[in-house]
Design a protein around this motif. Structure first.
Motif, mmCIF file in Angstrom:
data_model
loop_
_atom_site.group_PDB
_atom_site.id
_atom_site.type_symbol
_atom_site.label_atom_id
_atom_site.label_comp_id
_atom_site.label_asym_id
_atom_site.label_seq_id
_atom_site.Cartn_x
_atom_site.Cartn_y
_atom_site.Cartn_z
ATOM 1 N N ASP A 109 0.812 -1.218 0.000
ATOM 2 C CA ASP A 109 0.000 0.000 0.000
ATOM 3 C C ASP A 109 0.847 1.270 0.000
ATOM 4 O O ASP A 109 0.342 2.341 -0.300
ATOM 5 N N GLU A 110 2.087 1.144 0.378
ATOM 6 C CA GLU A 110 2.925 2.343 0.429
ATOM 7 C C GLU A 110 3.510 2.581 -0.965
ATOM 8 O O GLU A 110 4.321 1.784 -1.461
ATOM 9 N N ASP A 163 -4.031 -2.696 -2.319
ATOM 10 C CA ASP A 163 -4.656 -3.225 -1.085
ATOM 11 C C ASP A 163 -5.012 -4.694 -1.280
ATOM 12 O O ASP A 163 -4.878 -5.239 -2.398
ATOM 13 N N MET A 214 0.529 -5.772 6.177
ATOM 14 C CA MET A 214 -0.477 -4.808 6.605
ATOM 15 C C MET A 214 -1.017 -4.055 5.402
ATOM 16 O O MET A 214 -0.498 -3.014 5.024
ATOM 17 N N PRO A 265 -4.453 -2.339 3.467
ATOM 18 C CA PRO A 265 -5.809 -1.862 3.726
ATOM 19 C C PRO A 265 -6.823 -2.831 3.148
ATOM 20 O O PRO A 265 -6.513 -3.629 2.274
ATOM 21 N N ARG A 266 -8.053 -2.745 3.637
ATOM 22 C CA ARG A 266 -9.222 -3.513 3.172
ATOM 23 C C ARG A 266 -9.147 -5.005 3.441
ATOM 24 O O ARG A 266 -10.019 -5.524 4.127
ATOM 25 N N ALA A 276 6.839 -6.641 9.360
ATOM 26 C CA ALA A 276 7.515 -5.625 10.177
ATOM 27 C C ALA A 276 8.328 -6.349 11.227
ATOM 28 O O ALA A 276 7.858 -7.301 11.854
ATOM 29 N N LYS A 277 9.541 -5.865 11.440
ATOM 30 C CA LYS A 277 10.410 -6.541 12.396
ATOM 31 C C LYS A 277 9.889 -6.342 13.817
ATOM 32 O O LYS A 277 9.528 -5.236 14.219
ATOM 33 N N ASN A 302 4.735 -7.841 16.580
ATOM 34 C CA ASN A 302 3.761 -8.858 17.004
ATOM 35 C C ASN A 302 3.967 -10.211 16.303
ATOM 36 O O ASN A 302 3.030 -10.843 15.852
ATOM 37 N N LYS A 338 10.832 -5.499 6.861
ATOM 38 C CA LYS A 338 11.085 -4.127 6.448
ATOM 39 C C LYS A 338 11.901 -3.445 7.523
ATOM 40 O O LYS A 338 11.606 -3.651 8.702
ATOM 41 N N HIS A 377 6.282 1.255 13.095
ATOM 42 C CA HIS A 377 5.711 0.955 11.781
ATOM 43 C C HIS A 377 5.741 2.187 10.900
ATOM 44 O O HIS A 377 6.156 2.132 9.734
ATOM 45 N N ARG A 407 9.182 2.842 9.902
ATOM 46 C CA ARG A 407 9.729 1.810 9.019
ATOM 47 C C ARG A 407 9.351 2.066 7.558
ATOM 48 O O ARG A 407 10.132 1.791 6.648
ATOM 49 N N THR A 408 8.151 2.601 7.369
ATOM 50 C CA THR A 408 7.689 2.801 5.993
ATOM 51 C C THR A 408 8.624 3.727 5.200
ATOM 52 O O THR A 408 9.158 3.313 4.175
ATOM 53 N N THR A 464 12.058 2.062 4.850
ATOM 54 C CA THR A 464 12.098 0.985 3.868
ATOM 55 C C THR A 464 12.304 1.542 2.456
ATOM 56 O O THR A 464 13.166 1.056 1.705
ATOM 57 N N THR A 495 -7.796 5.209 0.261
ATOM 58 C CA THR A 495 -6.589 4.429 -0.014
ATOM 59 C C THR A 495 -6.555 3.930 -1.457
ATOM 60 O O THR A 495 -5.538 3.466 -1.928
ATOM 61 N N LYS A 497 -2.347 7.485 -0.756
ATOM 62 C CA LYS A 497 -2.236 7.571 0.703
ATOM 63 C C LYS A 497 -2.032 9.011 1.105
ATOM 64 O O LYS A 497 -1.293 9.730 0.447
#
Lengths: 65, 137, 921
Positions: free
Chosen positions: B10-11, B34, B55, B57-58, B84-85, B88, B105, C693, C696-697, C700, C863, C867
């Protein structure tokens, strides 16, 4: 309940003393035929003890109030 | 024929980097921003590999991975999870959901490309039914 | 010569003097200048204890027992020593409850039980009749002997004359008239008789002086002092034994002790003693004086008893003159007419005093606790409907007095001759002693109940009847002497003077032992077996804990009546005029202008009950008040009873409960603290995880593109440029994020620096619009400012406010559709503050997201398209900034139509102050 006062203790003591004075065996000590100044000792004793108790009562119960 | 890689991220900037890396490695790519979009593309694009962000969206990456594993027609599709390091125990959950491998990441581009290549070169790799016949190395 | 008319005239003159004293005292009392409220008068009034029995009988007793007459006077001395404890408690209770008599007192204690009141009355009446007969006997005998002057002759035995010629009958009649005149002239709410008390105090002085006079006369004029008398007596074997009589002939130590105990009770529980000591007491402190003065009085009146007895025994040949008459007959033999008359007056005085007080006390009991409850219960009399009952009450009492004296006379006829004066009196003492367990138990033992009191009184009284009254009748020939000597139906074990084989004691001691065992036993047993009713329990607590009470006792009445109904009720018993007087006084006390203004609340009902109780007794008063007011349902009291009974257990468990509650509270607090810590920990984890998080984005992307650029030197320049731009953009994003996280952390931890000053928001808004104009221009969004020309200054940090405005403006720009986007900024002042709105016509925010956007890292955007470029912290920070300056930041939005972000700041204090000043002017 309030703590009994000193007066209360004195009155109670006087009562116990009176109970003792007018009871057997103290009475028996004076229950004899002798006389004091021509008066029987029992008679003298009873009135004397009575008088003392009354005097003490006057001091203890009414005095200092 | 180039192997197909679906990139679900998504990024936008990360997506751009992944796209560049996969193209550079010689694969054909399609992008999904997504989870929903990824699921729509899967039966159409029939990728050999999915780079799946956990992670999304949707529909989350985990959901998408489970859908892939539940779909018999996609049994040849490999999944490389982007996690993600320390987030969780994401990688554990990713593997549980059926991912074949994962990278955390921020990732090393060389590591990522190597893992993708390893997955695509796996000898037991079978092509999805009706897919373009597999090219043997 | 002492002619009959002289004696009678002197007697009436003396009684007249007593009346004058009583009249004077009553008048003074009415004017509020009580002569009776005085420790000396109170002590002297207690000397009503010394009756004709003392005056004549002690000498008679001494002539056969030696000092055996003394326990009767030593006992009261002991009681008076304890008076400050016991009598004071009774006085306090009686005053609080408006107690009218001993019966009323006992009935009150046991749940205002009419049955108990009636029983006590019956016992008192039957028990006291012998005592009254003793007075009649003494007066009539002394009168007849004096009438025989100068001869000393014993009068014929009682019952040997026709009634109409019997002196005793006329004595009884006249005494009844005296008593009626003294005690029943008026009816008062407080059953006090000041005139009577004054007269009694006076007669106490008279009888003392008379007795001392004859004592001194005998000892020092007839003989050469006490020594002479005793010396002569020691020559007579029959008298010598009397000088050390104990353990010997007539009395044993057991008798001595029991007589002492008996008289200890009598000084309180004889109805007349209760009347003067408790009911007529005006001030508890008088008990202090009485504690020694009254014993001293008794000592004085007894000093010459033995000398007179011996003197008489030496003077008269044995068997010719009754020793009970020595006081009178010795002066007569010396032709001391005046002294003899004075002695007669002294004896008359002692007897009259006793009869008046006793009959007044008993008639009050008969009226209030026997007749009234019955009359009120019998509907045929329709008493509860009668207008004015006060005259009826007085008539009942008058009739009772006459009946009592006639009863006394009857007893005198029946049994008067069989016993000496003292023996008759002691029978009454023993009857009065039956009240002791119920009263003393009632004063100190909360558990004593109605059942126990009834059982005890009945048991004790039955034993008394069997061991003392029936033998008295038997001796008089009424039952036959065999009843005493062989027992009923010849059963020796049941002989009334040696019951169950208890022999060797005089009849009084014997009766006391058995009756006390029966009485106390039944009282305790009855109290233990049956549960107390709630009403009883309330009264028991009232009595036992009287010192813990302040003011009037609590009321069990429900306010459900009118003041006028109560006044009418009280008026029926006290007379309407008196009732008006009482209620008007009460109304004044309560601050009401008239009786009509009074509410018929429980206090008023209680007041009325007390007024009635003072006239007709507690039990009847309660019955009467119940006709106009409702009693509190017993449920609540029942509960109270249970609570009270278990009070100790409850107190203990209450402490435990408190401890447990404390522990629970502590546990709860610890749990809550733990929860909070956990929550904080979780929030911290969430925050860190979110921050990492978010960090990180961009990281990254930066790393990926950096590596790509590094590993691919062959990239074409356009792509290379694009990648580098991405790296730069993501680096900026990272920097912004880190700054905002730090900013938020500072604000939240309170470490942020605020440079607060008075600011003009208008200026700041304009500057912010200017600063963001470039963004708007680039996005093709128009900005319009509609600002009020002047607004109140606000207290805030300029840079922070600018931060808020920039954030809102850039957000607005971001979410507007390029080209058609339009943003409007409004500024307006309002009461107490300034408000800023930033309105856009962008995508809008759904209702559920409106609250979320102010949380950290909550971004809302489409989205599918792109973003949002924000960090997700901007609005969270803005809201905290506005909040810091006492303002509020919120959003109103409709999806698809746009949003309005607004904030509101209070005007600076100076401006507000001025506004207030204006408002106040």
């Amino acid at each position: 309940m309030r703590k009994p006062s000193l007066r209360a203790y004195r009155i109670a003591s006087l009562f116990l003393l009176a109970c003792l004075l007018f009871n057997y065996p103290v009475l028996a000590l004076f229950n004899v035929g002798a006389t004091a100044g021509g008066v029987p000792v029992l008679y003298v004793y009873l009135f004397a003890a009575w008088g003392v108790v009354i005097a003490l009562a006057a001091v203890v119960i009414e005095g200092g109030s | 024929m180039a192997k197909r890689v679906l990139i679900a991220e998504d990024e936008p900037s990360i997506l751009a980097s992944l796209e560049f890396l996969m193209r550079r490695a010689g694969y054909e790519t399609r992008n999904a921003a997504d989870g929903e979009e990824a699921l729509q593309l899967l039966p159409v694009f029939r990728p050999h590999l999915v780079l799946l962000d956990i992670m999304l969206p949707r529909r989350s990456g985990l959901d998408v991975c489970r859908e892939i594993r539940a779909d018999a027609s996609l049994s040849g599709t490999r999944v490389l999870m982007l996690t993600a390091k320390g987030g969780n125990r994401d990688h554990e959950r990713g593997l549980e959901a059926g991912a074949d491998d994962y990278v955390t990441k921020p990732f090393s581009t060389q590591d990522l490309v190597a893992r993708a290549q390893a997955l695509l070169a796996d000898p037991v790799l079978r092509l999805a039914p009706g897919a373009i016949p597999r090219q043997d190395p | 010569m002492l002619q009959g008319w002289i004696i009678v005239a002197a007697s009436f003159a003396y009684i007249g003097l007593l009346f004058a004293i009583a009249w004077f005292a009553d008048r003074r009392a009415a004017r509020g200048q009580s002569v009776v409220s005085n420790a000396w008068v109170y002590s002297l009034s207690l000397a009503v204890y010394a009756t004709a029995w003392t005056f004549y009988g002690s000498v008679g007793r001494a002539a056969t027992d030696g000092v055996g007459f003394l326990p009767i006077y030593i006992g009261p001395t002991l009681t008076m020593l304890l008076g400050w404890f016991v009598l004071r408690k009774m006085v306090r209770i009686a005053r609080l409850n408006r107690t009218t008599s001993l019966a009323d007192f006992v009935a009150s204690r046991y749940g205002k039980s009419a049955l108990i009141g009636g029983l006590v009355t019956v016992i008192a009446v039957i028990g006291i009749l012998p005592y009254i007969s003793l007075q009649l006997k003494a007066v009539s005998t002394s009168f007849q002997i004096l009438l025989g002057y100068p001869e000393v002759a014993m009068p014929p035995p009682a019952g040997s004359m026709v009634v109409m010629q019997d002196t005793a009958f006329y004595v009884a009649l006249f005494m009844a008239l005296f008593a009626i005149a003294f005690g029943t002239r008026q009816l008062d709410a407080a059953e006090r008789h000041e005139g009577m008390v004054a007269a009694i105090a006076f007669e106490s002085l008279v009888k003392l002086v008379a007795f001392l006079a004859v004592g001194i006369y005998v000892a020092y004029f007839m003989y050469d002092g006490l020594g002479d008398i005793f010396a002569r007596a020691s020559g007579r074997p029959d008298l010598e034994v009397l000088m050390a009589p104990l353990g010997g002939a007539a009395g044993s130590y057991a008798n001595w002790v029991w007589l002492t105990v008996l008289s200890m009770f009598a000084i309180v529980f004889l109805p007349r003693q209760f009347q003067v000591a408790v009911i007529e007491n005006t001030d508890e402190r008088h008990l202090r004086r009485a504690a020694w003065l009254f014993p001293l009085y008794m000592l004085a009146i007894n000093v010459f008893v033995l000398p007179i007895a011996f003197g008489g025994a030496l003077h008269f040949p044995p068997g010719t003159v009754d020793a009970d008459t020595f006081v009178l007959t010795l002066p007569m033999t010396q032709k001391a007419e005046g002294l003899a008359l004075f002695v007669f007056i002294g004896g008359l005085s002692a007897a009259t005093g006793m009869v008046i007080v006793e009959t007044v006390a008993l008639s009050t009991m008969i009226c209030n606790d026997l007749v009234m409850p019955l009359l009120l219960r019998i509907r045929a009399f329709r008493l509860s409907e009668q207008r004015d009952l006060s005259s009826l009450l007085l008539d009942i009492r008058r009739a009772a007095i006459i009946a009592l004296l006639m009863g006394g006379y009857f007893y005198y006829l029946l049994a008067g001759e069989a016993y000496a004066l003292v023996s008759i009196g002691l029978i009454s003492f023993a009857a009065a002693a039956q009240f002791a367990p119920a009263v003393i138990g009632g004063l100190y033992w909360r558990g004593g109940n109605r059942t126990g009191a009834l059982a005890g009184l009945l048991a004790g009284f039955s034993v008394w009847i069997y061991t003392l009254l029936m033998p008295a009748f038997a001796r008089s020939g009424w039952l036959g002497v065999e009843f005493v000597e062989r027992g009923p139906f010849g059963v020796e074990l049941l002989r009334p003077h040696q019951l169950f084989g208890l022999a060797g004691l005089d009849p009084i001691t014997h009766a006391m032992i058995w009756s006390m065992i029966a009485n106390v036993g039944a009282y305790v047993l009855g109290s233990v077996i049956r549960r107390q009713s709630a009403a009883e329990h309330a009264q028991a607590t009232l009595f036992v804990d009287v010192y813990q009470q302040t003011g009037e006792p609590g009321s069990s009445w429900r306010g459900a009546t009118s003041a006028s109904a109560l006044q009418t009720l009280v008026g029926r018993f006290l007379g309407p005029a008196r009732a008006v007087e009482l209620f008007t006084a009460y109304a004044r006390l309560r601050g009401a202008r008239s009786v009509d203004e009074l509410e018929g609340d429980r206090d008023l009902v209680r007041f009325a009950e007390l007024q009635l109780a003072g006239t007709i007794g507690a039990a009847s008063a309660r019955t009467m008040v119940a006709t106009v007011a409702q009693e509190e349902p017993l449920g609540l009291e029942e509960v109270m009873t249970i609570i009270d009974e278990a009070s100790q257990v409850i107190a203990y468990s209450h402490r435990l409960e408190e401890k447990q509650q404390e522990l629970e509270e502590a546990t709860r607090e610890l749990k809550a603290a733990n929860e909070r810590l956990k929550e904080l920990d979780r929030l911290k984890d969430d925050f860190i995880s979110t921050v990492t998080h978010e960090l990180r984005t961009p990281l990254t992307s930066i790393r990926a593109f950096s590596e790509i650029l590094h590993d691919n030197p062959d990239l074409d320049p356009g792509e290379r440029q694009r990648f580098l731009a991405l790296v730069i953009r993501e680096s900026e994003r990272l920097t912004r994020l880190i700054n905002q996280v730090l900013d938020l952390a500072k604000i939240e931890s309170g470490l942020a620096e605020w440079r607060t000053a008075e600011l003009d928001l208008r200026e700041i808004v304009l500057e912010a619009i200017h600063a963001t104009s470039a963004i708007f221009k680039s996005r093709g969004v128009t900005v319009e400012a509609r600002l009020a020309p002047a607004v109140a200054p606000v207290m805030a940090d300029r840079d922070r406010l600018m931060q808020v405005l920039l954030n809102l403006l850039s957000n607005a720009a971001k979410f507007c559709t390029p080209g058609t986007g339009r943003v409007e900024v409004r500024l307006e002042g309002h009461a107490g503050g300034v408000r800023v709105d930033v309105e856009d016509n962008g995508v809008g925010i759904s209702r559920e997201n409106q609250a979320l956007i102010f949380e950290k890292f909550r971004q809302v955007g489409d989205t599918l398209t792109e973003k949002p470029a924000g960090t997700g912290l901007g609005l969270a920070i803005c809201r905290r900034i506005v909040g810091h300056f006492g303002g509020r930041l919120w959003v109103e939005s409709e999806p698809g139509r746009g949003s309005v972000f607004s904030f509101d700041l209070p005007a600076a204090a100076a401006a507000g102050g001025a506004g207030r000043l204006v408002a106040n002017a």
